[in-house]
Design an enzyme around this catalytic site. Sequence first.
Site, short mmCIF file in Angstrom:
data_model
loop_
_atom_site.label_atom_id
_atom_site.label_comp_id
_atom_site.label_asym_id
_atom_site.label_seq_id
_atom_site.Cartn_x
_atom_site.Cartn_y
_atom_site.Cartn_z
N ARG A 210 -15.90 11.96 8.14
CA ARG A 210 -15.67 12.60 6.83
C ARG A 210 -16.30 13.99 6.79
O ARG A 210 -15.69 14.95 6.29
CB ARG A 210 -16.28 11.73 5.73
CG ARG A 210 -15.54 10.42 5.49
CD ARG A 210 -16.35 9.51 4.59
NE ARG A 210 -15.68 8.23 4.40
CZ ARG A 210 -16.29 7.06 4.26
NH1 ARG A 210 -17.62 7.01 4.28
NH2 ARG A 210 -15.60 5.96 4.10
N PHE A 226 -4.55 6.51 1.95
CA PHE A 226 -5.39 5.31 2.06
C PHE A 226 -6.82 5.70 1.69
O PHE A 226 -7.78 5.41 2.41
CB PHE A 226 -5.34 4.71 3.47
CG PHE A 226 -3.95 4.48 4.00
CD1 PHE A 226 -3.24 3.34 3.65
CD2 PHE A 226 -3.34 5.41 4.83
CE1 PHE A 226 -1.95 3.13 4.15
CE2 PHE A 226 -2.06 5.21 5.33
CZ PHE A 226 -1.36 4.06 4.99
N ASP A 248 -3.60 5.70 -2.78
CA ASP A 248 -3.95 4.35 -2.34
C ASP A 248 -3.13 3.36 -3.15
O ASP A 248 -2.85 3.60 -4.33
CB ASP A 248 -5.45 4.07 -2.53
CG ASP A 248 -5.95 2.94 -1.63
OD1 ASP A 248 -6.67 3.22 -0.66
OD2 ASP A 248 -5.59 1.78 -1.90
N SER A 249 -2.77 2.24 -2.53
CA SER A 249 -1.97 1.23 -3.23
C SER A 249 -2.81 0.37 -4.16
O SER A 249 -2.27 -0.34 -5.03
CB SER A 249 -1.25 0.33 -2.22
OG SER A 249 -2.20 -0.35 -1.42
N ASP A 298 -5.68 7.32 7.18
CA ASP A 298 -6.70 6.34 7.57
C ASP A 298 -6.24 4.95 7.13
O ASP A 298 -6.81 4.36 6.20
CB ASP A 298 -8.04 6.71 6.94
CG ASP A 298 -9.17 5.81 7.41
OD1 ASP A 298 -9.03 5.18 8.47
OD2 ASP A 298 -10.20 5.73 6.71
N CYS A 338 -7.92 1.77 13.20
CA CYS A 338 -9.08 0.87 13.28
C CYS A 338 -8.68 -0.44 13.96
O CYS A 338 -9.39 -1.44 13.85
CB CYS A 338 -9.66 0.61 11.89
SG CYS A 338 -8.52 -0.18 10.73
#
Length: 394
Positions: A210, A226, A248-249, A298, A338
């Site tokens: 970040r 995300f 973001d969802s 991400d 990830c």
Amino acid sequence: MIDVILKKGKEKAAMLRHPWIFSGAIDKIKGQPVNGEIVAVRSADKEFLAYAYFNDLSRVALRLLEWDETATIDKAWYKQKIKQAIAARGHILNEDTNTCRLVFSEADFLPGLIVDQYANFLSLQILSAGIENIKEDIIAILREELNPKGIFDKSDAGARKHENLEASQGLLWGENPPEFIEVKENGILYHINIAEGQKSGFYCDQRDNRRILAGYTRGKNVLDCFCYSGGFTLNSLKYQAAHVTSVDSSALAVETLKHNLELNGFKTEQQTSIQSDVNKQLRAFKEAGQTFDVLVLDPPKYAPSRSALDRAARAYKDLNRLGMLLLKEGGILATFSCSGAVDIETFKQIIAWAALDAGREVQIIKQFCQPEDHPVRISFSEGEYLKGLLLRVL
């Protein structure tokens, strides 16, 4: 102690200090161990290899703990391992950062135990039957060493199913955490919700990344996909990005991000939050002709296992293709995976395919990795799950 004898030729991984032995490598078991019990692992020639947690319901039937036959694995042994892990992170925690991962499973010789610190609270994930069996000892050791206000159980990960363990969540000791715990990372304040947040509560594995990415955002128009609780968004605003759009969802993620924006005093006109499926939103931006200077991708884990690798590769390729199409010439793309099943070379190849499909030339500026509180044992490459690329899209 019960002996587990391996098939001839299957001792190599254990001798190289790899912490996993799969069920197919076992020849015979002298006794009837219960799941989570510590057993002695021996070669076909009966030579001692290691002590391990046993679980006949898991594909990873043996999780190796200790290679010294003279060692006694008791509360003192666990205390020494936990103290060693905590001491190794001591320099990370300072006036700018009061959250990090204190124990990282196999990397810290405690397979199935993850401990994260959030200010004065601890979050535990217990992912193996062996650690589940000594949970009370673990809690007592953490109390003695850290004196937290409370210890919260976040053992709701799918990995517990492989150990025949049910999901578990709730207060283990001390005070219930407040609805929002205030933590600090890189000098930025966050309100995080341990009880309802994803995984252990907050993704501290992107701390360094970040900060690095934020250095490219000054005066730029940024898209953070995300975004979850806003790590990349907030760091970008701290480094004076002109505007950040965060997608973001999750309604909870978007609401938490709004809390964090207010907490840090960022101006509302500098940021826009959108609750939407990311792929859908990227297509909407493309149809509207909207472009960005910097873009962060991400996503969650697309490949939980190698069997899902082909499907995940297609998902990563499509996501990155869409992202590249939204970047101005010379724009910056920070893209991550990830998924432990996707190694960095495979990820680079996926990005190359995405660039080809997008008709864009791409330069790799930097490779991202997980921070030092998520170390990777040299004998356990599977622990290297987070990888990313900082790209210039031409």
